[in-house]
Enzyme design. Structure first.
Site, PDB file in Angstrom:
ATOM      1  N   CYS A   1     -48.741  25.860 -17.873  1.00  0.00           N
ATOM      2  CA  CYS A   1     -48.502  26.943 -18.973  1.00  0.00           C
ATOM      3  C   CYS A   1     -47.837  26.352 -20.042  1.00  0.00           C
ATOM      4  CB  CYS A   1     -48.176  28.308 -18.377  1.00  0.00           C
ATOM      5  SG  CYS A   1     -48.682  29.833 -19.617  1.00  0.00           S
TER       6      CYS A   1
ATOM      7  N   HIS B   1     -50.656  30.433 -12.983  1.00  0.00           N
ATOM      8  CA  HIS B   1     -49.445  30.682 -12.282  1.00  0.00           C
ATOM      9  C   HIS B   1     -49.813  31.449 -10.991  1.00  0.00           C
ATOM     10  CE1 HIS B   1     -46.506  30.381 -15.685  1.00  0.00           C
ATOM     11  NE2 HIS B   1     -47.626  31.206 -16.530  1.00  0.00           N
TER      12      HIS B   1
HETATM   13  N1  GLN Z   1     -44.936  30.944 -24.065  1.00  0.00           N
HETATM   14  C1  GLN Z   1     -46.222  30.427 -23.895  1.00  0.00           C
HETATM   15  C2  GLN Z   1     -47.289  31.429 -24.328  1.00  0.00           C
HETATM   16  O1  GLN Z   1     -47.137  32.577 -24.551  1.00  0.00           O
HETATM   17  C3  GLN Z   1     -46.047  29.903 -22.470  1.00  0.00           C
HETATM   18  C4  GLN Z   1     -46.108  31.373 -21.578  1.00  0.00           C
HETATM   19  C5  GLN Z   1     -45.992  30.784 -20.040  1.00  0.00           C
HETATM   20  O2  GLN Z   1     -45.502  29.716 -19.574  1.00  0.00           O
HETATM   21  N2  GLN Z   1     -46.268  31.731 -19.196  1.00  0.00           N
HETATM   22  O3  GLN Z   1     -48.641  30.820 -24.343  1.00  0.00           O
END
Ligand code: GLN
Length: 257
Positions: free
Chosen positions: A98, A207
């Site tokens: 992510c 995730h």
């Molecule tokens: N902050 C980034 C987004 O909102 C990654 C989010 C995350 O790592 N879950 O796309």
């Protein structure tokens, strides 16, 4: 697999650990131990990057985080750019989930329109939007379809990958995807691609944590690390009946919805 050992490093466990991505570190370490392979572990985060030789590192894991946490790690991450580029280009095994996946690209514009400095390792552009892409996700496995991975035609025990996604970022690139979306959004909710693969690098929005839910990908990473270090051509199978039952139960539920 006696007389072999691997060094596994988790980066920013304390800052990039959204949805328990540290579970990827726990999972891959245990699957190494179950194979009686020697295991050294290394942590690297802000104010805690003890002296270590990048040449000793075999596997790197980095999780995801909020836009703010990505900003916090950005400066320190970019200080490791040269070593990360060399690690990836020499076939180092790395998974970036992510937010860290996004930061291996050229551009990440957060939801407030701020540019978060990125590593510029891959030609990836991500722009965040207020409406987040959230939910369970199922993707196919496109690793063996890529001509840009080192060990093509790895014999995976499972086909698809399951996980959970929560990102505002919409990611666009022309690299080979990790997979194609069957349920959920993926890179951007439009082109049906999810993640990316290159040599032994995996980027993904999954995730879960990702690896406990997809033990076949953990084994693919361990195989790649052993192949790079010891030129082995096969990996000892583990009894994954519980893991596979859990994986297939999630898959069945999500594909039948
Ligand atoms: N902050 C980034 C987004 O909102 C990654 C989010 C995350 O790592 N879950 O796309």
């Amino acid at each position: 697999m006696e007389n072999m050992e691997l060094t596994v490093m988790n980066m920013y466990s304390d800052i990039l650990n959204t949805y328990g991505d540290i579970g990827n570190f726990t999972c891959i370490n245990q699957r190494i131990r179950w194979r009686n392979i020697g295991l050294n572990i290394q942590e690297c985060t802000i104010d805690k990057d003890d002296d270590f030789n990048w040449e000793d590192i075999d596997i790197i894991l980095i999780g995801g985080g909020s836009d703010n946490n990505q900003s916090i790690v950005s400066h320190h991450l970019l200080e490791q750019r040269k070593e990360l580029v060399e690690f990836v280009e020499t076939g180092g095994v790395l998974i970036a989930i992510c937010g860290s996946y996004q930061m291996f690209g050229n551009v990440y514009v957060d939801v407030d329109g701020n540019d978060i400095p990125c590593l510029e390792v891959f030609d990836i552009e991500t722009k965040s939007a207020a409406d987040r892409l959230i939910g369970d996700i199922v993707i196919s496995n496109a690793i063996n379809d890529s001509n840009n991975v080192i060990n093509k035609d790895f014999s995976f025990k499972l086909e698809d990958m399951v996980g959970f996604e929560n990102h505002g970022g919409r990611t666009y690139h022309n690299h080979d995807p990790l997979g194609y979306v069957k349920v959920g959004f993926g890179n951007n909710g439009e082109d049906k691609k999810e993640g990316m693969v290159y040599k032994n690098f995996i980027g993904s929005y999954l995730h879960g944590p990702f690896l406990p839910k997809n033990p076949h990908i953990a084994d693919y990473m361990i195989f790649n690390a052993l192949n790079r270090k010891y030129s082995i051509d096969e990996i000892e199978e583990l009894n994954d009946s519980i893991e596979i039952n859990a994986h297939n139960r999630m898959l069945k539920r999500l594909l039948s919805e």
